[in-house]
Design a protein around this motif. Structure first.
Motif, PDB file in Angstrom:
ATOM      1  N   ARG A  38       0.816  -1.214   0.000  1.00 58.59           N
ATOM      2  CA  ARG A  38       0.000   0.000   0.000  1.00 58.59           C
ATOM      3  C   ARG A  38       0.847   1.260   0.000  1.00 58.59           C
ATOM      4  N   MET A  85      -3.521   3.280  -3.637  1.00 61.04           N
ATOM      5  CA  MET A  85      -4.908   2.980  -3.961  1.00 61.04           C
ATOM      6  C   MET A  85      -5.294   1.539  -3.671  1.00 61.04           C
ATOM      7  N   PHE A 120      -3.734   7.196 -11.564  1.00 58.16           N
ATOM      8  CA  PHE A 120      -4.397   6.343 -10.575  1.00 58.16           C
ATOM      9  C   PHE A 120      -3.406   5.370  -9.935  1.00 58.16           C
ATOM     10  N   LEU A 178      -8.529  -2.598  -5.807  1.00 55.77           N
ATOM     11  CA  LEU A 178      -8.433  -1.139  -5.897  1.00 55.77           C
ATOM     12  C   LEU A 178      -9.845  -0.554  -5.894  1.00 55.77           C
ATOM     13  N   GLY A 199     -11.132   2.242  -5.492  1.00 54.53           N
ATOM     14  CA  GLY A 199     -11.335   3.522  -6.155  1.00 54.53           C
ATOM     15  C   GLY A 199     -11.433   3.438  -7.657  1.00 54.53           C
TER      16      GLY A 199
END
Length: 375
Positions: free
Chosen positions: A127, A132, A238, A293, A295
């Motif tokens: 992480r 993310m 991202f 992930l 998100g």
């Protein structure tokens, strides 16, 4: 020397460039250059992350190609002025559950037994490397020497490099091989035109063994293996680097681009020449990616596509002269076509031009499938 190459995917394009640089007069035949699997592929350069037990020769081939990529791209970009999106910043592979983590641990031990550098990461370290990632990620591996490239930038650069050296592009479908005096002497197009050649290279992916005029058994069978891919887009990056994940035994990967695009793939389906994008295939990809992930659901949905990888009987490349004099084959690269582009171009162009062939080519000759060899 007159050479005709059937197929303008990454392997055919790169071989045409190298053969033309070696002094050959090269013609590429393809109705849709760079329009097959090359246009769908994510472009991961991962001989380590893609490693499978018992595939040491393929690993050596992949490592040789990955190690060529920096110089290969530098030369290509210098000659054409086009960027390829090449990155050599490592690949992270993460595990979501305990069984996934045990698999990665076995893979790490196998890699280390072969002398391949790999770093073990805890869940917290994963992480930290990729903020993310979900809190549930248990751990992972970092292959620091792997990377990625954008095939949709690589293929235009290869086309431009070949054109600069006089490679001729024929936008027709190859219908058959012309054989005279028990040797391949050219290619017949779908409009009846014949292109004469001293040597012919079949680099048409899963269509390589279906041309008229080929004596039975000349080209090993190559099957299509479908892969579905999703392209997402964010306003800001991202991910920092390409990421593979194992979620309850299922594999998913995400490849970020500098412009905010994230390529998510890829399914592996034995469905013949089926290029339909299906709701089920996309759901599986998004389901597993969301576990790793969360998100990702906030990214813009940009594109979906499906391509056909060429799979040989042992899922390894088939490169070299066939039993028919004058006819060569360069296909069967399966999941590794983009990764293996530099080394395949070196191998195939050397064979076509009667020059020293890299030693790593040995295990991938077409005759390994002949009855005499397999007996």
């Amino acid at each position: 020397m007159e050479i005709v190459i059937i197929g303008a995917g990454v392997i055919g394009l790169a071989t045409a460039w190298r053969a033309a640089a070696g002094g050959a007069a090269v013609t590429l035949v393809d109705p849709e250059p760079a329009g097959g699997a090359s246009s769908v592929a994510a472009g991961m350069l991962t001989p380590v992350s893609e490693l499978t037990y018992g595939e040491e020769p393929l690993l050596r081939l992949g490592l040789a190609s990955r190690d060529r990529y920096g110089a290969f791209v530098a030369e290509l970009e210098e000659q054409t002025g086009l960027e390829t999106g090449y990155r050599a910043d490592g690949i992270i592979e993460v595990a979501f559950g305990p069984d996934d983590l045990a698999y990665l641990d076995d893979l790490r031990r196998f890699q280390e037994s072969l002398g391949i550098p790999v770093e073990t990461l805890s869940g917290r370290e994963c992480r930290r490397a990729e903020p993310m990632l979900a809190p549930g990620v248990r751990g992972g591996l970092l292959a620091p020497e792997d990377g990625s490239i954008d095939p949709r930038r690589l293929t235009p650069a290869l086309l431009a490099a070949g054109e600069r050296l006089g490679v001729r592009l024929v936008l027709r479908r190859a219908a058959g091989i012309v054989i005279e005096h028990d040797a391949a002497t050219g290619v017949r197009l779908d409009d009846g035109t014949v292109l004469r050649a001293d040597r012919v290279l079949l680099a048409a992916g899963p269509w390589s063994d279906g041309l008229d005029g080929l004596p039975p058994g000349t080209v090993p069978p190559v099957r299509p293996v479908k892969g579905q891919v999703i392209r997402l887009r964010g306003r800001t990056p991202f991910l920092r680097r390409s990421t593979r994940g194992l979620v309850k035994g299922s594999s998913v990967y995400l490849v970020p681009r500098a412009d905010g695009e994230v390529v998510l793939g890829a399914t592996q389906e034995e469905l013949g020449f089926d290029t339909r994008v299906t709701a089920g295939g996309l759901w599986e990809l998004l389901r597993d990616a969301r576990e790793l992930l969360p998100g990702i659901t906030e990214l813009e949905f940009a594109e979906v596509s499906a391509g056909l990888r060429p799979g040989s009987p042992d899922n390894a490349p088939v490169m070299g002269p066939t039993a028919l004099p004058g006819l060569f084959v360069g296909t069967g690269h399966f999941r590794n076509g983009v990764l293996l582009t530099p080394v395949s171009a070196d191998i195939l162009s050397a064979m076509l031009l009667d020059r020293p062939v890299p030693e790593v080519a040995g295990p991938f000759a077409p005759d390994r499938f002949s009855p005499e060899v397999t007996a």
